[in-house]
Design a protein around this motif. Structure first.
Motif: not given
Length: 416
Positions: A51-70
């Motif tokens: 579930l961590f890998l699935v959420a990480t993949d979805a999070l990295t695809r969101q361009s509006d989230v700052p890189q530090g937050v990711v």
């Protein structure tokens, strides 16, 4: 569930309950993980990582989230996956921490679900209610701050709430099943222990019954043998007829004692029950005349005052007890008051009870020393009490000795 987990808890021994609640007992040291525990913990860890890998993949695809937050989100999620290995040791602490971490990190959602499941399995409902309730209360705020682009707000909240409730319900079901199995195992162990105690008690009662039987049957015969043998020893100049009569009594008593002993040993070898042993050789009140006649043939002076019109009407248990009391009292009188005339009185009617009295005056000659354990009168008192009666014994005013017993017969009246 709240009312089910609590009442069952008291039924479980601390060693069994410690498997579900590691911090519940005074000894809070964690036992070593079993092979099954390692398999379950590994599966929980792999699920959290997946579930961590699935959420990480979805999070990295969101361009509006700052890189530090990711990066911070991913680091928290990775640490949460590693913390899954601590779920057995600190289920409450991990669940509380994951409420906070799961609110700020989307990649820690899998570890949060594992923590909730572990809490529901290893802790009572009161912990689940507070921590699970806090987790559910933060769901609407979480999706308001970090909306899901694939689902509407209401759909995201409903899905997250249903998922959390399902995980908690599954954990509570597992806990309830484990509690039931542990309770059944504990009951089985208690039943085995109680059965073992009942078997030991039955064996002890059987041994006591056999010992009582041996005392009642053999003491009378062996006392005759000892008294007459002692008389021959201390009176070597006795008349020939008296010596012959004493020798005959010794021979007959020894023969009957051996016969009785052979029958009792046969009971032991055959493993008969106490009831079978009782049915084998249990004289009744009708055999009292034969007992007195046997004592008279052995040279003992016995005056019998038998006022029970129908001895056969006396209950069997009462008749057996009365016979044993008379037998033991006559045996004691023969040992301690040789040559004295013993009076045996027996009266009674249905409803009033059966009264038996054995009295002997002081001995006219020095009694022959006969070994004895002193347990005969104690056993007679116990016999009378078990029958519902009473037995008293003691010295009389003239220095003699009296044994007086009252036994119930028919409608139990007041004890005289």
């Amino acid at each position: 569930m709240a009312s089910g987990a609590g009442p069952r808890r008291w039924m479980l021994p601390s060693a069994l309950l410690h498997g579900l609640d590691p911090d519940s007992g005074p000894d809070r040291r964690r036992p070593r993980r079993t092979a099954r525990d390692w398999v379950v913990d590994t599966c929980c860890f792999l699920l959290a990582v997946l579930l961590f890998l699935v959420a990480t993949d979805a999070l990295t695809r969101q361009s509006d989230v700052p890189q530090g937050v990711v990066v911070a989100d991913i680091v928290l999620g990775a640490l949460s996956c590693g913390a899954v290995w601590l779920r057995r040791r600190w289920p409450v602490g991990l669940a509380v921490a994951m409420v906070v971490v799961g609110f700020v990190s989307s990649t820690a959602g899998g570890a949060s679900m594992v923590a909730l499941f572990t809490l529901a399995v290893h802790r009572p409902f009161r912990y689940v209610a507070w921590i699970g309730g806090a987790n559910l209360a933060l769901v609407p705020l979480y999706y308001w701050l970090r909306p899901d682009h694939d689902l509407p707000y209401a759909g995201s909240v409903v899905f997250a709430v249903l998922l959390s409730v399902s995980v908690i319900g599954w954990g509570m079901f597992v806990r309830s099943k484990r509690l039931l199995m542990l309770s059944l195992r504990d009951r089985a162990r208690r039943a085995e222990s109680e059965a073992r105690l009942r078997a030991e008690q039955a064996q002890r009662l059987a041994r006591e019954a056999i010992a009582r039987e041996m005392h009642d049957v053999l003491a009378h015969r062996l006392t005759l043998l000892s008294v007459h043998a002692g008389a021959l020893e201390f009176r070597p100049d006795a008349p020939r007829e008296e010596v012959a009569r004493a020798a005959g009594v010794i021979r007959e008593s020894a023969h009957e004692a051996l016969q009785d002993l052979r029958e009792i040993i046969g009971v032991l070898r055959a493993g008969e029950s106490e009831d079978a042993a009782g049915e084998r050789r249990q004289p009744t009140l009708a055999a009292l005349d034969a007992l007195v006649a046997e004592c008279r043939e052995a040279g003992m002076k016995v005056a019998l005052d038998h006022r029970v019109a129908d001895p056969a009407a006396v209950p069997a248990s009462v008749g057996r007890t009365a016979y044993r009391i008379a037998q033991e009292a006559l045996t004691n009188a023969r040992k301690h008051a040789p040559g004295a005339e013993v009076t045996l009185a027996l009266t009674g009617t249905p409803g009033d009870g059966l009264t038996l009295t054995v009295t002997n005056p002081p001995p006219t000659t020095e009694p022959t020393p006969v070994p004895g354990s002193g347990q005969g009168l104690i056993g007679l008192t116990e016999r009378a009490t078990l029958t519902g009666g009473r037995l008293e014994h003691g010295s009389t005013a003239d220095g003699g000795f009296e044994v007086r017993a009252w036994l119930p017969w028919g409608q139990t009246g007041p004890t005289p």
